[in-house]
Design a protein around this motif. Structure first.
Motif, PDB file in Angstrom:
ATOM      1  N   CYS A  68       0.522  -1.322   0.010  1.00  0.00           N
ATOM      2  CA  CYS A  68      -0.058   0.012   0.268  1.00  0.00           C
ATOM      3  C   CYS A  68       0.741   1.353   0.238  1.00  0.00           C
ATOM      4  O   CYS A  68       1.578   1.663   0.908  1.00  0.00           O
ATOM      5  CB  CYS A  68      -0.869  -0.430   1.128  1.00  0.00           C
ATOM      6  N   GLU A  70      -0.005   4.238   1.096  1.00  0.00           N
ATOM      7  CA  GLU A  70      -0.508   5.316   1.877  1.00  0.00           C
ATOM      8  C   GLU A  70       0.720   4.580   3.091  1.00  0.00           C
ATOM      9  O   GLU A  70       1.623   3.539   3.554  1.00  0.00           O
ATOM     10  CB  GLU A  70      -1.256   4.816   2.879  1.00  0.00           C
ATOM     11  N   CYS A  72       0.475   4.868   7.152  1.00  0.00           N
ATOM     12  CA  CYS A  72      -0.057   4.778   8.235  1.00  0.00           C
ATOM     13  C   CYS A  72       0.740   4.120   9.024  1.00  0.00           C
ATOM     14  O   CYS A  72       1.304   3.241   8.863  1.00  0.00           O
ATOM     15  CB  CYS A  72      -0.652   3.325   8.145  1.00  0.00           C
ATOM     16  N   TYR A  74       0.976   2.038  11.477  1.00  0.00           N
ATOM     17  CA  TYR A  74       0.531   1.245  12.071  1.00  0.00           C
ATOM     18  C   TYR A  74       0.016  -0.307  11.757  1.00  0.00           C
ATOM     19  O   TYR A  74      -0.315  -1.172  12.049  1.00  0.00           O
ATOM     20  CB  TYR A  74      -0.674   1.334  12.901  1.00  0.00           C
ATOM     21  N   CYS A  75       0.240  -0.196  10.022  1.00  0.00           N
ATOM     22  CA  CYS A  75       0.156  -1.179   9.585  1.00  0.00           C
ATOM     23  C   CYS A  75       0.849  -2.509   8.769  1.00  0.00           C
ATOM     24  O   CYS A  75       2.110  -1.501   8.159  1.00  0.00           O
ATOM     25  CB  CYS A  75      -0.824   0.182   8.648  1.00  0.00           C
ATOM     26  N   ALA A 116      -5.618  -3.168   0.541  1.00  0.00           N
ATOM     27  CA  ALA A 116      -5.071  -2.389   0.970  1.00  0.00           C
ATOM     28  C   ALA A 116      -4.731  -1.208  -0.301  1.00  0.00           C
ATOM     29  O   ALA A 116      -3.200  -1.371  -1.129  1.00  0.00           O
ATOM     30  CB  ALA A 116      -3.194  -2.839   0.976  1.00  0.00           C
ATOM     31  N   ARG A 183      -2.463  10.866   4.156  1.00  0.00           N
ATOM     32  CA  ARG A 183      -3.612  11.250   3.004  1.00  0.00           C
ATOM     33  C   ARG A 183      -4.290  12.203   4.306  1.00  0.00           C
ATOM     34  O   ARG A 183      -3.426  12.024   6.125  1.00  0.00           O
ATOM     35  CB  ARG A 183      -4.188  10.596   3.358  1.00  0.00           C
TER      36      ARG A 183
HETATM   37 FE1  SF4 Z   1      -3.088   0.873   3.512  1.00  0.00          FE
HETATM   38 FE2  SF4 Z   1      -5.089   1.050   4.677  1.00  0.00          FE
HETATM   39 FE3  SF4 Z   1      -3.112   0.338   5.907  1.00  0.00          FE
HETATM   40 FE4  SF4 Z   1      -3.127   2.617   5.721  1.00  0.00          FE
HETATM   41  S1  SF4 Z   1      -4.000   1.318   6.937  1.00  0.00           S
HETATM   42  S2  SF4 Z   1      -1.614   1.427   5.369  1.00  0.00           S
HETATM   43  S3  SF4 Z   1      -4.700   2.353   3.765  1.00  0.00           S
HETATM   44  S4  SF4 Z   1      -3.857  -0.788   3.835  1.00  0.00           S
END
Ligand code: SF4
Ligand code: SAM
Ligand code: DTB
Length: 331
Positions: A68, A70, A72, A74-75, A116, A183
């Protein structure tokens, strides 16, 4: 989208109006009540609006994992971090529908398909729309979470029969920028508005246990409760540990009593919303989950995995709900 006074009202006369004008201080005052008083209020609100002995069961499937764009923090699925996760392409239609059928057989009433993506490409959206229609035809509620949507994309999903769109605000406006930079919170609020405007029900919540303060958790509830209309579903995720992401170093699992207080506060502030104990139930004792149900949580994810991380096994969940006399798709 944020703001507005008392735009929704409860239908059953004697209960308080559903409010969209919560002040942070009011949330703090509720949260800080003596525990017995907070629980009594939460339970009273819960019983006015829901069967207190029923919990909804949803199942998750990652239809497109990892890679992904992005960031984030935590991800496991962000391409920015080395989490050891292998990225995959969008799953085949037939495999998704077969997995939904298995989830239905295992007791799930809602099937949530997650991808994702930062936002879906039109060709991918065609495939997801077909999946939504096919899963709906199995007699399940449908939910997808695909990242940011335009109004046009939301309208296409609505046409395919989508019931819910999940898009989390994740945390408070103050803490947001330390967790995600790719974002903005406003981007997320815009997507939620597009989902609403397309007539799809909103599933939006966030994560606790990332190193945020109690004030941030309450700030997140105020943000959700002051949306134009409350989300129909509010997932409260306890951060499921992932090695290799920035949050790993700052994460701190909340005090269990603080978790129950947060659920109770969410129940009072969003009286008609289904509050889901989402990720992180694997860290919660049976007693803590029972207290959260008493405080007004009334949904869980079932199934051995969430998207990329573990969830309690079905027999543990069935056993717990049985001991509590709670009805669900599992029993
Ligand atoms: Fe990507 Fe969603 Fe994970 Fe953010 S939470 S990195 S948008 S998959
Ligand atoms: N990519 C889409 C998006 O972010 O909008 C959808 C999938 S994303 C995995 C859905 C939500 O899962 C995130 O918004 C976040 O709240 C939650 N989440 C992700 N990783 C998590 C983790 N390790 N523990 C708890 N919740 C998590
Ligand atoms: C939500 O709030 N929680 C779900 C769902 N929406 C998509 C996701 C939880 C993900 C937990 C981490 C993982 O398994 O990768």
């Amino acid at each position: 989208m944020v703001g507005g006074v008392g735009v929704q009202r409860n239908e059953n006369g004697n209960s308080a109006p559903v409010r969209s004008d919560w002040e942070r201080a009011e949330a703090e005052a509720l949260y800080g009540l003596p525990f017995a008083d907070l629980m009594f209020r939460a339970q009273s609100v819960h019983r006015e609006n829901f069967d207190p002995n029923h919990v909804e069961t949803a199942s998750l499937l990652s239809i497109k994992t990892g890679g992904c764009p992005e960031d984030c923090g935590y991800c496991s699925q962000s391409a920015h971090y080395d989490t050891g996760l292998k990225a995959t392409r969008l799953m085949d239609h037939a495999d998704v529908v077969a997995t939904a059928q298995l989830a239905k057989n295992a007791g799930a009433t809602r099937f949530c398909m997650a991808a994702a993506w930062r936002s879906p490409k039109d060709r991918d959206l065609d495939s997801v729309c077909d999946m939504v229609s096919a899963v709906k035809a199995l007699g399940m509620e449908t939910c997808v979470t695909l990242g940011m949507l335009t109004l046009r994309q939301a309208a296409r999903l609505a046409e395919a029969g989508l019931d819910f769109y999940n898009h989390n605000v994740d945390t408070s406006p103050e803490f947001y920028g330390t967790i995600i930079t790719s974002r903005t919170l406003q981007d997320r609020i815009d997507t939620l508005a597009h989902v609403r405007d397309a007539g799809i029900k909103v599933c939006s919540g966030g994560i606790i246990g990332m190193g945020e303060r109690v004030e941030d958790r309450l700030g997140m509830l105020v943000l959700l409760a002051n949306l134009r209309k409350h989300p129909e579903s509010v997932p409260i995720n306890l951060w499921n540990e992932v090695k290799g992401v920035p949050v790993y170093d700052s994460a701190e699992r909340p005090d269990p009593i603080a978790q129950v207080r947060l659920v109770a506060t969410a129940r009072i502030m969003m009286p008609k919303s289904v509050v889901r104990l989402s990720a992180g139930r694997r860290y919660m004792t049976d007693e803590l989950q029972a207290l959260c149900f008493l405080a007004g949580a009334n949904s869980i994810f079932i199934g051995d995995v969430l998207l990329t991380t573990e969830n309690p096994k079905a027999d543990r969940d069935a056993n717990l709900l049985n001991r509590l006399g709670i009805t669900s798709g599992l029993a």
